[in-house]
Design a protein around this motif. Sequence first.
Motif, PDB file in Angstrom:
ATOM      1  N   ALA A   1     -55.728 -34.596  16.193  1.00 39.06           N
ATOM      2  CA  ALA A   1     -56.167 -35.447  15.202  1.00 39.06           C
ATOM      3  C   ALA A   1     -55.914 -34.740  13.761  1.00 39.06           C
ATOM      4  N   ALA A   2     -56.368 -33.407  13.660  1.00 41.59           N
ATOM      5  CA  ALA A   2     -56.362 -32.832  12.585  1.00 41.59           C
ATOM      6  C   ALA A   2     -54.670 -32.728  12.039  1.00 41.59           C
ATOM      7  N   VAL A   3     -54.069 -32.563  13.033  1.00 42.21           N
ATOM      8  CA  VAL A   3     -52.440 -32.314  12.717  1.00 42.21           C
ATOM      9  C   VAL A   3     -51.759 -33.715  12.458  1.00 42.21           C
ATOM     10  N   LEU A   4     -52.235 -34.868  12.932  1.00 38.48           N
ATOM     11  CA  LEU A   4     -51.437 -36.136  12.873  1.00 38.48           C
ATOM     12  C   LEU A   4     -51.476 -36.468  11.567  1.00 38.48           C
ATOM     13  N   GLY A   5     -52.440 -36.406  10.812  1.00 42.18           N
ATOM     14  CA  GLY A   5     -52.347 -36.761   9.365  1.00 42.18           C
ATOM     15  C   GLY A   5     -51.593 -36.124   8.585  1.00 42.18           C
ATOM     16  N   GLY A   6     -50.744 -35.184   8.658  1.00 36.48           N
ATOM     17  CA  GLY A   6     -49.792 -34.463   8.281  1.00 36.48           C
ATOM     18  C   GLY A   6     -48.282 -34.889   8.391  1.00 36.48           C
ATOM     19  N   LEU A   7     -48.173 -35.647   9.628  1.00 32.25           N
ATOM     20  CA  LEU A   7     -46.941 -36.112  10.092  1.00 32.25           C
ATOM     21  C   LEU A   7     -46.406 -37.416   9.287  1.00 32.25           C
ATOM     22  N   ARG A   8     -45.217 -37.391   9.384  1.00 34.18           N
ATOM     23  CA  ARG A   8     -44.608 -38.698   8.941  1.00 34.18           C
ATOM     24  C   ARG A   8     -44.878 -39.723   9.988  1.00 34.18           C
ATOM     25  N   ARG A   9     -44.962 -41.031   9.550  1.00 32.78           N
ATOM     26  CA  ARG A   9     -45.605 -42.010  10.610  1.00 32.78           C
ATOM     27  C   ARG A   9     -44.686 -42.025  11.823  1.00 32.78           C
ATOM     28  N   GLN A  10     -43.457 -42.103  11.320  1.00 35.05           N
ATOM     29  CA  GLN A  10     -42.477 -42.149  12.805  1.00 35.05           C
ATOM     30  C   GLN A  10     -42.664 -41.070  13.604  1.00 35.05           C
ATOM     31  N   ASP A  11     -43.079 -39.860  13.111  1.00 37.49           N
ATOM     32  CA  ASP A  11     -43.177 -38.558  13.916  1.00 37.49           C
ATOM     33  C   ASP A  11     -44.491 -38.545  14.687  1.00 37.49           C
ATOM     34  N   ARG A  12     -45.364 -39.202  13.938  1.00 39.17           N
ATOM     35  CA  ARG A  12     -46.772 -39.226  14.718  1.00 39.17           C
ATOM     36  C   ARG A  12     -46.456 -40.331  15.842  1.00 39.17           C
ATOM     37  N   GLU A  13     -45.866 -41.500  15.590  1.00 40.03           N
ATOM     38  CA  GLU A  13     -45.914 -42.328  16.656  1.00 40.03           C
ATOM     39  C   GLU A  13     -45.265 -41.704  17.825  1.00 40.03           C
ATOM     40  N   LEU A  14     -44.014 -41.117  17.771  1.00 37.51           N
ATOM     41  CA  LEU A  14     -43.491 -40.445  18.825  1.00 37.51           C
ATOM     42  C   LEU A  14     -44.156 -39.195  19.371  1.00 37.51           C
TER      43      LEU A  14
END
Length: 203
Positions: A137-150
Amino acid sequence: MVTRVSRASGPGERLLSDAGIVGLSLRDPASFAALFDRHAAEIAQYVRARVGPDLAEDVTAETFLAAFRQRGRYDTSRADARPWLYGIAVRVVGTHRRAEARYRKLMASALPERDTQDFAGRSAERVMAQQLRPALAAVLGGLRRQDRELLLLVAWAGLSYDECAQALGITVSAVKSRLNRIRVRTRNALGGVNPMNEEETHG
């Protein structure tokens, strides 16, 4: 004669694939409920991890309502409808981005959830992914939305590369490229642990 679509086969029953159910529902809309019966619990689990328990039921319902409305465009050459349903869930979750952001913050500050489900028959990698939820959860905020979805489709939903490509409407090559781009960053943020199973051969 009405074709039965339940999971369990028995006298007088004919087991249909997901594609078969979707096709049948074009003539008999009520039969689409069988697809909900098969996959709602799995989709709800994924949605719950994205937006929290308060919105999970509504978002899951929105996902299957959208699937029902779009069923005429389903590619019936694909027997398994899970990637299609996950793709719709991703888009529906996207309309609840504020709720997702709030839940990510909550998860990042919370202790790991204890999943009471029996882990028998589930891969060690998926169990590990659940244990790593707060860190993820802490990592996800820093990812681009497309990368987070994947990342979430691989780490939480356990989809293969091909299934992720179907869900997101991209090529398998694009899936691999995106995963390679985010793998090092994610591993470093998780203290050297990779939530994606690199050794497993994805189809």
